[in-house]
Motif scaffolding. Structure first.
Motif, mmCIF file in Angstrom:
data_model
loop_
_atom_site.group_PDB
_atom_site.id
_atom_site.type_symbol
_atom_site.label_atom_id
_atom_site.label_comp_id
_atom_site.label_asym_id
_atom_site.label_seq_id
_atom_site.Cartn_x
_atom_site.Cartn_y
_atom_site.Cartn_z
ATOM 1 N N THR A 18 -16.239 5.565 -9.419
ATOM 2 C CA THR A 18 -15.291 5.528 -8.297
ATOM 3 C C THR A 18 -13.877 5.934 -8.703
ATOM 4 O OG1 THR A 18 -14.825 3.178 -8.697
ATOM 5 C CG2 THR A 18 -16.608 3.710 -7.160
ATOM 6 N N THR A 20 -11.774 4.350 -10.567
ATOM 7 C CA THR A 20 -10.906 3.177 -10.479
ATOM 8 C C THR A 20 -10.517 2.751 -11.887
ATOM 9 O OG1 THR A 20 -12.164 2.505 -8.534
ATOM 10 C CG2 THR A 20 -10.678 0.876 -9.464
ATOM 11 N N THR A 200 -18.672 4.248 -0.884
ATOM 12 C CA THR A 200 -17.243 4.273 -1.218
ATOM 13 C C THR A 200 -16.378 4.832 -0.085
ATOM 14 O OG1 THR A 200 -17.713 4.447 -3.586
ATOM 15 C CG2 THR A 200 -15.535 5.143 -2.847
ATOM 16 N N LEU A 204 -13.372 2.660 2.041
ATOM 17 C CA LEU A 204 -11.993 3.135 2.143
ATOM 18 C C LEU A 204 -11.592 3.342 3.599
ATOM 19 C CD1 LEU A 204 -11.886 5.670 -0.831
ATOM 20 C CD2 LEU A 204 -10.995 3.333 -0.750
ATOM 21 N N MET A 210 -10.316 -0.959 -3.104
ATOM 22 C CA MET A 210 -11.455 -0.638 -3.952
ATOM 23 C C MET A 210 -11.679 -1.706 -5.021
ATOM 24 S SD MET A 210 -13.999 1.239 -4.387
ATOM 25 C CE MET A 210 -13.582 2.407 -3.106
ATOM 26 N N TRP A 213 -13.584 -4.497 -3.278
ATOM 27 C CA TRP A 213 -14.981 -4.130 -3.023
ATOM 28 C C TRP A 213 -15.773 -4.072 -4.335
ATOM 29 C CZ3 TRP A 213 -18.998 -4.285 -0.318
ATOM 30 C CH2 TRP A 213 -20.084 -3.450 -0.575
#
Length: 281
Positions: A18, A20, A200, A204, A210, A213
């Motif tokens: 993702t 992140t 994803t 969003l 994020m 989640w």
């Protein structure tokens, strides 16, 4: 709790898929992990108060053994505090913290006199195998996500979700139920690789963070692995002692599933449990 407590391979895979921050996810997992410990302690306390025979009776030497056990675990706790504390305080990045942890573990093993040629070769072999597996998962996940995005599946699903005209909390609850079902028949890595490219964009679009989640999804997937009747970890526990019935294992895990469901409710009701620590970095 394996997915929550750093250094978690599942968190690293989620971060890579993702895009992140690994450090932010590690820090975000700290309070939910502590909450899980408290809820599990609470579940054990309630069970033992309800039925004292549900747990073995403590012997007289158990308390006297506590201090040596704490003393023996102190170096590991200290190393964990240095790695995560340095990551939280901005002293080093996630990659640098991994190096600090590796060097610290090497020095700790050296001081304990447990390093020899066989141990070092075994560590190298296990590390190589684990790293190769993780990279294979990452390559497969990124390739799968690329083709999913080329096909326009995330946009189609997002448009369908938007057409439902439901509150975000309803969609989030639906996703939690789906992940609980998936987690009961698949491991965390497989679930993430298959679902993240589609889920994803939906998360969003719903306006959720994020980090929130990521922690919530990891919690839900791990719960699925102990949820009857298909929880994979239930069969692993059963294989440890063939004399124990699978039904006994399923009954024994129910109080902890209730504790985990309470943890999900608290995380959904109070997202700050996952978002507060990263916001202070």
């Amino acid at each position: 709790m394996g997915a929550l407590v750093p250094p978690s391979g599942v968190i690293i895979l989620f971060a890579l898929l993702t895009e992140t921050s690994i450090g932010d996810l590690f820090v975000a997992a700290m309070i939910p992990a502590a909450l899980a410990v408290l809820l599990y302690f609470g579940a054990v306390f309630v069970i033992v108060r309800w039925d004292p025979n549900a747990a073995p009776e403590a012997n007289g030497s158990s308390l006297s053994d506590l201090w040596p056990a704490l003393k023996g675990s102190f170096p590991v706790v200290l190393m964990f505090g240095v790695v995560i504390g340095g990551l939280y305080g901005g002293l080093f990045t996630a990659t640098e913290s991994a190096a600090v942890g590796a060097v610290g573990a090497f020095l700790l093993a050296l001081l304990r006199g447990r390093l020899n040629r066989g141990a070092i070769l075994r560590v190298f072999s296990e590390t190589t195998a684990t790293t190769a597996m993780i990279y294979a998962l990452i390559f497969g996940g990124l390739s799968f996500a690329f083709f999913i995005n080329m096909g326009g599946a995330p946009e189609m699903v997002s448009a369908w979700i938007a057409s439902i005209d439901a509150r975000p909390i309803f969609i989030l609850t639906l996703l939690i139920i789906i992940y609980l079902l998936l987690g009961s028949i698949m491991d965390s890595f497989g679930v993430m690789i298959i679902t993240l490219p589609v889920v994803t964009p939906i998360i969003l679009d719903l306006g959720y963070d994020m980090l929130f989640w990521g922690i919530l999804m990891l919690v839900v997937v791990e719960i699925g692995m102990i949820t009857p009747p298909f929880g994979m970890n239930l069969f692993i526990i059963k294989s440890i002692d063939p004399n124990v019935q699978l039904s006994t294992v399923m009954r024994g895990v129910l109080p902890f599933i209730l504790a985990d469901l309470l943890k999900i409710i608290l995380l959904v009701a109070f997202p700050a449990l996952a978002l507060w620590l990263p916001s202070t970095m």
